[in-house]
Design a protein around this motif. Sequence first.
Motif, PDB file in Angstrom:
ATOM      1  N   PHE A 284     -34.869  33.038 -21.658  1.00  0.00           N
ATOM      2  CA  PHE A 284     -35.448  34.434 -21.287  1.00  0.00           C
ATOM      3  C   PHE A 284     -34.549  35.658 -21.108  1.00  0.00           C
ATOM      4  O   PHE A 284     -34.528  36.191 -20.459  1.00  0.00           O
ATOM      5  CB  PHE A 284     -35.898  34.063 -19.996  1.00  0.00           C
ATOM      6  CG  PHE A 284     -36.971  33.768 -19.353  1.00  0.00           C
ATOM      7  CD1 PHE A 284     -37.508  32.670 -19.583  1.00  0.00           C
ATOM      8  CD2 PHE A 284     -37.969  34.687 -19.012  1.00  0.00           C
ATOM      9  CE1 PHE A 284     -38.882  32.506 -19.697  1.00  0.00           C
ATOM     10  CE2 PHE A 284     -38.890  34.828 -19.152  1.00  0.00           C
ATOM     11  CZ  PHE A 284     -39.509  33.034 -18.829  1.00  0.00           C
ATOM     12  N   GLY A 285     -33.386  35.339 -22.284  1.00  0.00           N
ATOM     13  CA  GLY A 285     -32.290  36.394 -22.117  1.00  0.00           C
ATOM     14  C   GLY A 285     -31.030  36.099 -21.285  1.00  0.00           C
ATOM     15  O   GLY A 285     -30.533  37.136 -21.142  1.00  0.00           O
ATOM     16  N   PHE A 286     -30.853  35.150 -20.625  1.00  0.00           N
ATOM     17  CA  PHE A 286     -29.484  34.540 -19.836  1.00  0.00           C
ATOM     18  C   PHE A 286     -28.968  34.042 -20.788  1.00  0.00           C
ATOM     19  O   PHE A 286     -28.677  33.122 -20.398  1.00  0.00           O
ATOM     20  CB  PHE A 286     -30.102  33.529 -18.491  1.00  0.00           C
ATOM     21  CG  PHE A 286     -30.684  34.901 -17.433  1.00  0.00           C
ATOM     22  CD1 PHE A 286     -30.275  35.074 -16.390  1.00  0.00           C
ATOM     23  CD2 PHE A 286     -32.010  34.556 -17.850  1.00  0.00           C
ATOM     24  CE1 PHE A 286     -31.161  35.877 -15.766  1.00  0.00           C
ATOM     25  CE2 PHE A 286     -33.001  34.954 -16.854  1.00  0.00           C
ATOM     26  CZ  PHE A 286     -32.610  35.954 -16.255  1.00  0.00           C
ATOM     27  N   VAL A 287     -27.981  35.518 -21.332  1.00  0.00           N
ATOM     28  CA  VAL A 287     -27.184  34.552 -22.393  1.00  0.00           C
ATOM     29  C   VAL A 287     -25.456  35.295 -22.040  1.00  0.00           C
ATOM     30  O   VAL A 287     -25.642  36.303 -21.415  1.00  0.00           O
ATOM     31  CB  VAL A 287     -27.583  35.083 -23.792  1.00  0.00           C
ATOM     32  CG1 VAL A 287     -27.845  35.991 -24.439  1.00  0.00           C
ATOM     33  CG2 VAL A 287     -26.750  34.428 -24.988  1.00  0.00           C
TER      34      VAL A 287
ATOM     35  N   ASP B 293     -30.749  43.023 -18.805  1.00  0.00           N
ATOM     36  CA  ASP B 293     -30.593  44.190 -20.652  1.00  0.00           C
ATOM     37  C   ASP B 293     -31.590  45.066 -20.588  1.00  0.00           C
ATOM     38  O   ASP B 293     -31.708  45.847 -19.183  1.00  0.00           O
ATOM     39  CB  ASP B 293     -30.651  43.542 -21.694  1.00  0.00           C
ATOM     40  CG  ASP B 293     -29.296  43.177 -22.271  1.00  0.00           C
ATOM     41  OD1 ASP B 293     -28.849  43.499 -21.617  1.00  0.00           O
ATOM     42  OD2 ASP B 293     -29.623  41.925 -22.770  1.00  0.00           O
ATOM     43  N   ASP B 294     -32.895  44.442 -21.115  1.00  0.00           N
ATOM     44  CA  ASP B 294     -34.128  45.961 -20.872  1.00  0.00           C
ATOM     45  C   ASP B 294     -35.040  45.862 -20.740  1.00  0.00           C
ATOM     46  O   ASP B 294     -36.391  45.799 -20.519  1.00  0.00           O
ATOM     47  CB  ASP B 294     -34.247  46.981 -21.857  1.00  0.00           C
ATOM     48  CG  ASP B 294     -33.666  46.198 -23.482  1.00  0.00           C
ATOM     49  OD1 ASP B 294     -33.271  46.514 -24.661  1.00  0.00           O
ATOM     50  OD2 ASP B 294     -33.886  44.954 -23.819  1.00  0.00           O
ATOM     51  N   MET B 295     -35.560  44.148 -20.054  1.00  0.00           N
ATOM     52  CA  MET B 295     -36.393  43.576 -19.662  1.00  0.00           C
ATOM     53  C   MET B 295     -36.207  43.198 -17.905  1.00  0.00           C
ATOM     54  O   MET B 295     -34.673  42.802 -17.263  1.00  0.00           O
ATOM     55  CB  MET B 295     -36.562  42.468 -20.185  1.00  0.00           C
ATOM     56  CG  MET B 295     -35.768  41.727 -20.304  1.00  0.00           C
ATOM     57  SD  MET B 295     -36.672  39.964 -21.506  1.00  0.00           S
ATOM     58  CE  MET B 295     -38.160  39.661 -20.492  1.00  0.00           C
ATOM     59  N   ARG B 296     -36.884  43.325 -17.271  1.00  0.00           N
ATOM     60  CA  ARG B 296     -37.759  42.636 -15.316  1.00  0.00           C
ATOM     61  C   ARG B 296     -37.770  41.014 -15.792  1.00  0.00           C
ATOM     62  O   ARG B 296     -38.614  41.179 -16.435  1.00  0.00           O
ATOM     63  CB  ARG B 296     -37.738  43.521 -14.916  1.00  0.00           C
ATOM     64  CG  ARG B 296     -37.945  44.739 -14.840  1.00  0.00           C
ATOM     65  CD  ARG B 296     -38.322  44.994 -14.031  1.00  0.00           C
ATOM     66  NE  ARG B 296     -38.352  47.164 -13.713  1.00  0.00           N
ATOM     67  CZ  ARG B 296     -37.965  47.939 -14.879  1.00  0.00           C
ATOM     68  NH1 ARG B 296     -38.682  47.557 -15.977  1.00  0.00           N
ATOM     69  NH2 ARG B 296     -37.772  49.266 -14.797  1.00  0.00           N
ATOM     70  N   VAL B 297     -36.846  40.074 -14.809  1.00  0.00           N
ATOM     71  CA  VAL B 297     -37.657  39.078 -15.062  1.00  0.00           C
ATOM     72  C   VAL B 297     -37.236  38.594 -13.445  1.00  0.00           C
ATOM     73  O   VAL B 297     -36.685  38.973 -12.873  1.00  0.00           O
ATOM     74  CB  VAL B 297     -36.213  38.484 -15.715  1.00  0.00           C
ATOM     75  CG1 VAL B 297     -36.485  36.967 -15.576  1.00  0.00           C
ATOM     76  CG2 VAL B 297     -35.909  38.608 -17.169  1.00  0.00           C
ATOM     77  N   ALA B 298     -38.282  37.801 -13.080  1.00  0.00           N
ATOM     78  CA  ALA B 298     -38.215  36.860 -11.815  1.00  0.00           C
ATOM     79  C   ALA B 298     -37.562  35.997 -12.185  1.00  0.00           C
ATOM     80  O   ALA B 298     -37.442  34.898 -13.156  1.00  0.00           O
ATOM     81  CB  ALA B 298     -39.246  37.284 -10.915  1.00  0.00           C
TER      82      ALA B 298
ATOM     83  N   ALA C  66     -35.662  39.739  -8.189  1.00  0.00           N
ATOM     84  CA  ALA C  66     -36.135  40.319  -9.394  1.00  0.00           C
ATOM     85  C   ALA C  66     -35.244  40.850  -9.715  1.00  0.00           C
ATOM     86  O   ALA C  66     -34.071  41.472  -9.599  1.00  0.00           O
ATOM     87  CB  ALA C  66     -36.801  42.017  -9.204  1.00  0.00           C
TER      88      ALA C  66
END
Lengths: 624, 103
Positions: B56-59, B82-87, B78
């Motif tokens: 999910f991009g948690f890097v 970077d450039d997306m939104r994640v919950a 929330a």
Amino acid sequence: MSEVVMRPARVALVGNPNTGKTALFNALTGSRQKVANYAGVTVERKEGHAVTAAGRSLSILDLPGTYSLRARSPDEMVTRDAVLGKLAGEEAPDVVVAVADATNLRLVLRLILELKAVGRPMVLALNMYDIAQRQGLRIDIEGLQRELGCPIVTTVATRKRGIAELTAQVDALIASGALSTDNTWHEPSAAELRGAHGEAQRILRAYVRPPERPDTFTGKVDSVLLHPVAGLVILLALLFLMFQAVFTWAAPVEDLVDGAFGALGALAAQNLPDGLFKSFITDGLIAGVGGVMVFLPRILTLFFFIILLEDFGYMARAAFLLDRLMGAAGLHGRSVIPLLSSVACAIPGIMSTRVIDNKRDRLTTILVAPLITCSARIPVYALIISAFIPSRTVWGFANLQGLVMFGLYAAGILSTLAVALVIRRIFWRGEVEPFLMELPTYKTPSVESVLRNLWQRAEIFVNRAGRIIFPLTIVIWFMSTFPGPPAGATDPAINYSLAGRLGHLLAPLLEPIGFNWQMTVALIPGFAAREVAVAALGTVYSIGDADAHVGALADQLAAHWSIATGLSFLAWYVFAPQCASTLGVVKRETNSWRWPLIMFAYMTTLAYLASFLVYRGAVAVGWG
Amino acid sequence: MLTQPEDATRVALDGCVRLSTVRAGDSGEIVELRAESHPDGHGVDVHELERRLLEFGFVEGARFEVLHEGAIWRDPLAIRLDDMRVALRRRDAEDVWVRLDAK
Ligand SMILES: Nc1nc2c(ncn2[C@@H]2O[C@H](COP(=O)(O)OP(=O)(O)OP(=O)(O)O)[C@@H](O)[C@H]2O)c(=O)[nH]1
């Protein structure tokens, strides 16, 4: 020359969720598409046809969205197996079209690196290019093309832009005889994932310049819609509007459908000679099919809202807002949508559990969905309430009948959450899987895609419901008809049938909860669908057309039943699995008889206990 | 001293906090992703959780900003990543160590 006789080239659309794959699929195939199920699994399979400018015929497969080929849900597994060519009865695609949201490339770049390892010829469709341009996002397409080693096409799926270029590129790949290289894909480890991220990051830095006018709309809307107070108020208002629509706006259409089937039944009754065949056509066939079709307007109204909110991007927000509430019952926010759909009917609710990406959550949601008060219970509740609950005003404003109705809905919701919690404890020791969800940017839904989607939902419902519900209605008609009454019989015919005998057999079992034999007999045909119980009670109490004379039937019931019995019957209907179709759908969705059996057992037990308590309690306060 | 065995490897990183403790409005950078807390508590093993977070991009190195907190127990979060939104839920964010920007 031999082009025409060649089999169509197989093209698969792969990408992250919400990148516009389905929109692209629709743009490519128009109405030449077929929705079915994959062999053996219950994931929807969407296939369509397109013809390239050069005349090559393409068979296009829309695969479920995924972040990785390392699959977690049944949907994602289909995507992985389809790409790897491991799916039963399916060949690997000749060309993979990777669909990317041009404004959100990071995660899809990593997926593309995975896809490259699979070694199929690939085209990258940079979709939502209109939004990218509006934001002033600059992508060096030439450079990216060289870097990734695959052709890139920019598309705007909703406006059908770039479609011809896309098929041309696919055509060129096939014509040039681009062959698959060796498949070197394996499940990436954490270290490899980090490496791939680094690589994706490098590519992004080199070829994509950040937007000059980044989207602020989504942020602004979110600060209202995700607000802890305002967000919940808006969610409740939306739900209220939805149910208002489902129950009041859909009603006239529903009456129309009902009336049409009624007229058809009457026509058949007039023109067919008396006898078994007539009974089969009118009571079995027309009544059975009609009983299902009546729900279609409600279900479509509900799906209309769900599709609209989903396309807008709101559904993920609803899941976010209600996540902790569902968490108290051991569920995730994702279960909200299926449970909401169950208010119309548990069948579409259970069918929509596919969006839930882990198996335990999905099973739990399936098992509890029928506890939500579905619209088929309403006729039964309405009948019993009008027979036993006086219509008077309490607390100065509320109508007692309405209050009881509300109480029954509340009982449904509370028992849903409680049972979900217990199921998790029993089967999975209460472990809760991770909840990770993308919150997509808001988009204006396109009318065409909403309507197309709605049409497909309708088709699927009629198809699937027809295949399960129809045979069941026949079985139940058979049971309530055979054997026929002996000559000179005075009791209603159903009394002598298999269903009647079964009812008499079961009567002693249900006596402790206050049911008489007439009720027990009515429960058997009532197993076809909940609302059939109204007609069945009419039959056993010899009221000709019970649906049309609910008032007369209510008077009969009030005369024959005690209040305690009436309340006990209500309690029974809150919990009892009085719907064979739901059990059939659960069997299909879980691919095993185990879960419908568990469902049947626990719901019957709950119903019996609840009715017992209600009956004894009511008798104790003198309502016996 | 009493130490729980599973805590043995849990050494806090200098100047870093767990993503599970951040508040709305916080922003910063992800410093390290680990696979150690509550090995039995996620329904999947911690290495699987780590991989899901990564996908999910948690890097390491990713920038984030906490946009909203849920209404009940300030959960889930929330996050703009970077450039997306994640919950995600706080309990699944425990092993993401972040350095917060100065406010
Ligand atoms: N502005 C714009 N909107 C688009 C474009 N393509 C798709 N959309 C919209 O984006 C939303 C998501 O599109 P879908 O086609 O449902 O996405 P998907 O990838 O199939 O999503 P999943 O089925 O969840 O994997 C819809 O509201 C579309 O109308 C595009 O090129 N431009």
